[in-house]
Design an enzyme around this catalytic site. Structure first.
Site, PDB file in Angstrom:
ATOM      1  N   GLN A 437       0.832  -1.204   0.000  1.00 44.39           N
ATOM      2  CA  GLN A 437       0.000   0.000   0.000  1.00 44.39           C
ATOM      3  C   GLN A 437       0.870   1.259   0.000  1.00 44.39           C
ATOM      4  OE1 GLN A 437      -3.088   0.418  -0.486  1.00 44.39           O
ATOM      5  NE2 GLN A 437      -4.216  -1.400   0.160  1.00 44.39           N
ATOM      6  N   GLU A 487      -1.638 -15.012  -4.299  1.00 46.35           N
ATOM      7  CA  GLU A 487      -1.076 -13.841  -4.966  1.00 46.35           C
ATOM      8  C   GLU A 487      -0.546 -14.216  -6.348  1.00 46.35           C
ATOM      9  OE1 GLU A 487       0.230 -10.566  -6.357  1.00 46.35           O
ATOM     10  OE2 GLU A 487      -0.857 -10.536  -4.463  1.00 46.35           O
ATOM     11  N   ASP A 536      -8.487  -8.172  -1.341  1.00 45.48           N
ATOM     12  CA  ASP A 536      -7.982  -6.824  -1.640  1.00 45.48           C
ATOM     13  C   ASP A 536      -7.492  -6.839  -3.082  1.00 45.48           C
ATOM     14  OD1 ASP A 536      -6.970  -4.286  -1.575  1.00 45.48           O
ATOM     15  OD2 ASP A 536      -5.291  -4.725  -0.243  1.00 45.48           O
ATOM     16  N   CYS A 564     -10.290  -0.661  -3.778  1.00 47.87           N
ATOM     17  CA  CYS A 564      -9.650   0.631  -4.041  1.00 47.87           C
ATOM     18  C   CYS A 564     -10.442   1.423  -5.062  1.00 47.87           C
ATOM     19  CB  CYS A 564      -8.203   0.445  -4.493  1.00 47.87           C
ATOM     20  SG  CYS A 564      -8.035  -0.470  -6.016  1.00 47.87           S
ATOM     21  N   GLU A 607      -9.989   4.078  -0.184  1.00 49.02           N
ATOM     22  CA  GLU A 607     -10.291   2.646  -0.084  1.00 49.02           C
ATOM     23  C   GLU A 607     -11.656   2.492   0.587  1.00 49.02           C
ATOM     24  OE1 GLU A 607      -8.162  -0.137  -0.758  1.00 49.02           O
ATOM     25  OE2 GLU A 607      -6.615   1.148  -1.642  1.00 49.02           O
TER      26      GLU A 607
END
Length: 623
Positions: A437, A487, A536, A564, A607
């Site tokens: 971030q 990921e 996220d 986001c 966010e």
């Protein structure tokens, strides 16, 4: 920056990103301040060109179509126009329709209230297949027709051509008025122009900025409320009650949490290299406008409020270095030149990583090696030593020859391989490609809220989807039985594993791959009585396969969604809540609470956290 995972990081020049429809491409991905031919189409636009004649030019080989070369990939080469579309269809409707018939568009361009669309493909085979399949097909009582479409003109060359026509007295008086407007804007000092481009809310009091962002999220929730009602009739009684309680919203919107710092908060900045707005060659900074708006002028970040002083020092020193070299700046118009981009990452413990992007063109390997040696010498022994770069990388960025988004290899020049950061009392290492971030103090606020909302205990298993360097999962690991991270970026996964080890955690594991490929398998293997997912994702949201896997996994009762870009994630929210069907199996979720967290002061971005809970049909109060 160069891969899909990175797109959660809003670009520094927040109003300068060309939005690619294919968000697995969001867009390949160069710096938001860079341009490639493929980025000349937006998902939607207010333009209204005549159907079938999007641009005029001097032929595909030159003039305003000069960017179309055999050695460069651009889906503009494989472009069609679909005509006679049903009224009121949206981008997602068209994409789903094409996918249903085995057609995979690269990008789609729709026009409001029009019955035609432009669609591009990755190759001729895909284009021809689409033309054959769609032409004559019936959709909602409309018979579709397809024809080849002209490519989009290069914005810079188009603008220059129009200006030449105006100066020569040729048709173009309408454009002349627009040019005058631009000239008036250019009279403002450059520091004001770049502030307006990079931090459009720089002159708005911070309390007012927060109110505006909260209002935006309120609008998103009100729209979600309507969509839930449209897509799940069983929830209508519950929706009615919620709307009465929460100002037409489906759940309470808690007060926005401000960023602890409002200036110099960015720990990652992407700078373009070009000709300065003041005429100075080899200027490192930000573009004053979008390339597609016809602007290439670059301005130094020296007076931008959200860039750290450390990053500004790196920019100044690097600019000084490249001005001593014989290599020209890369031109997005002609594709000549070398210097392209500089990315700077900084941490609170005063470590700095610089990543230099260079187009080798036809330089010999020894010449490139000599340049890297000079970079090393400059930042370790020369004038750049005082800048304090602790990690320096060199990236060869050539022309794209395919639609793929393969990570560009980073060549380590000097210093450590990683930089390190501290967050919530934990240590994290960060690689050049890894997502972290961009506002560390505000990220602590965000992750603390996520941990609070997840309602975890020692029996809980947390699925951390799109986990980056593992920050969320690692910050929660000591409260739960197990954390499983997923990921896309291999570097980030390696960082996450190292971060778990560095923090003495043994109940954390990480899987590398696309969430839509890995998540269903991981989820099915979990046999915990309490499973919570925390997602996220990139700006475009989660792949629909992930949402479908979440819906099917009935033992997953709670989901915390960190968005986001809540507007872009709307389809995810709707699919989580829609009524069960043959496609969407499993009981729906419903939003229980929402909150905005400001990670991007001086811009309109923030966010948004939404807590979703599974509807329990066994309870009389389910709906």
């Amino acid at each position: 920056m160069f891969h899909s995972e990175e797109q959660r990081d809003f670009p520094l020049q927040s109003n300068m990103t060309d939005v690619a429809v294919d968000q697995t491409d969001p867009a390949g991905s160069l710096s938001s301040t860079e341009k490639e031919p493929d980025d000349l189409i937006e998902e939607k636009t207010q333009e209204n060109p005549p159907a079938g004649a999007e641009e005029e030019g001097e032929g595909a080989a030159g003039g305003v179509y000069r960017y179309i070369k055999e050695d460069l990939f651009t889906s503009e080469i494989f472009k069609v126009e679909i005509q006679n579309l049903p009224k009121y269809i949206g981008f997602n409707d068209l994409k789903k329709f094409l996918n249903k018939h085995g057609i995979n568009p690269h990008k789609i361009k729709l026009f409001n209230k029009q019955t035609f669309a432009f669609v591009t493909f990755k190759n001729q085979e895909e284009r021809d297949k689409a033309m054959k399949a769609v032409h004559g097909m019936q959709w909602k009582s409309k018979v579709l027709s397809v024809r080849l479409a002209k490519p989009k003109a290069d914005p810079i060359l188009k603008k220059r051509k129009l200006e030449e026509e105006v100066e020569g007295g040729q048709p173009g008086t309408k454009r002349a008025a627009g040019s005058q407007e631009v000239e008036e804007n250019e009279e403002e000092p450059l520091n004001i122009q770049i502030a307006n481009a990079v931090t459009p809310l720089w002159n708005v009091p911070y309390e007012e900025q927060l109110k505006r962002k909260e209002k935006e999220v309120e609008g998103v929730l009100q729209k979600l409320t309507r969509e839930i009602g449209n897509n799940n009739k069983a929830m209508l009684p519950w929706i009615f009650v919620q709307k009465e309680k929460f100002n037409k919203m489906c759940c309470p919107l808690e007060a926005i949490r401000p960023s602890p710092v409002q200036t110099e908060y960015r720990n990652k900045c992407e700078f373009v290299i070009g000709v300065g707005a003041d005429g100075e060659d080899k200027t490192v900074g930000f573009r004053l406008g979008k390339y597609k708006g016809g602007s290439c002028a670059v301005v130094s970040p020296s007076e931008t409020t959200n860039v750290s002083s450390e990053a500004k020092r790196v920019v100044q020193g690097f600019q000084q270095f490249i001005r001593t070299t014989p290599y020209a700046v890369y031109s997005p118009e002609t594709y000549d030149g070398h210097w392209r981009q500089l990315t700077v990452r900084t941490t609170r413990i005063k470590q700095t990583m610089a990543i230099v992007f260079f187009n080798p063109q036809k330089l010999q390997e020894e010449e490139i090696n000599e340049l890297k040696r000079n970079l090393h010498q400059y930042f370790t022994e020369g004038e750049g030593k005082e800048i304090g770069i602790t990690s320096l990388y060199f990236v060869r960025m050539g022309q794209r020859t395919s639609a793929g988004t393969e990570d560009l290899p980073c060549e380590h020049v000097t210093g450590e391989e990683w930089i390190h950061e501290e967050l919530l009392g934990l240590k994290f290492r960060i690689s050049p490609h890894s997502f972290f971030q961009t506002n560390t103090p505000a990220a602590e606020v965000l992750y603390s809220a996520v941990g609070e909302w997840a309602q975890l205990d020692q029996d809980s298993t947390v699925l951390d989807v799109c986990c980056g360097t593992g920050t969320i999962g690692i910050s929660l690991a000591k409260r739960v039985k197990k954390v499983i991270g997923i990921e896309l970026c291999q570097e980030a996964v390696e960082d996450a594993k190292a971060n778990a080890e560095a923090n003495g955690l043994t109940n954390v594991e990480f899987h590398c791959g696309k969430a839509e490929d890995v998540f269903p398998t991981v989820l099915n293997a979990v046999v915990s009585p309490s499973v919570t997912a925390i997602v996220d994702p990139p700006r475009a949201g989660l792949h629909s396969k992930v949402i479908l896997a979440i819906r099917r996994a009935e033992h997953l009762k709670r989901l915390v969604y960190v968005a986001c870009n809540a507007k872009a994630a709307m389809n995810n929210f709707i699919d989580l809540c829609r009524a069960p069907s043959n496609r969407v199996r499993g009981a729906p979720f419903r939003p229980m609470r929402a909150m905005a967290v400001d990670l991007f002061p001086q811009t309109m971005h923030c966010e948004t956290i939404l807590l979703f809970e599974r509807v329990d049909y066994s309870s009389n109060t389910a709906i």
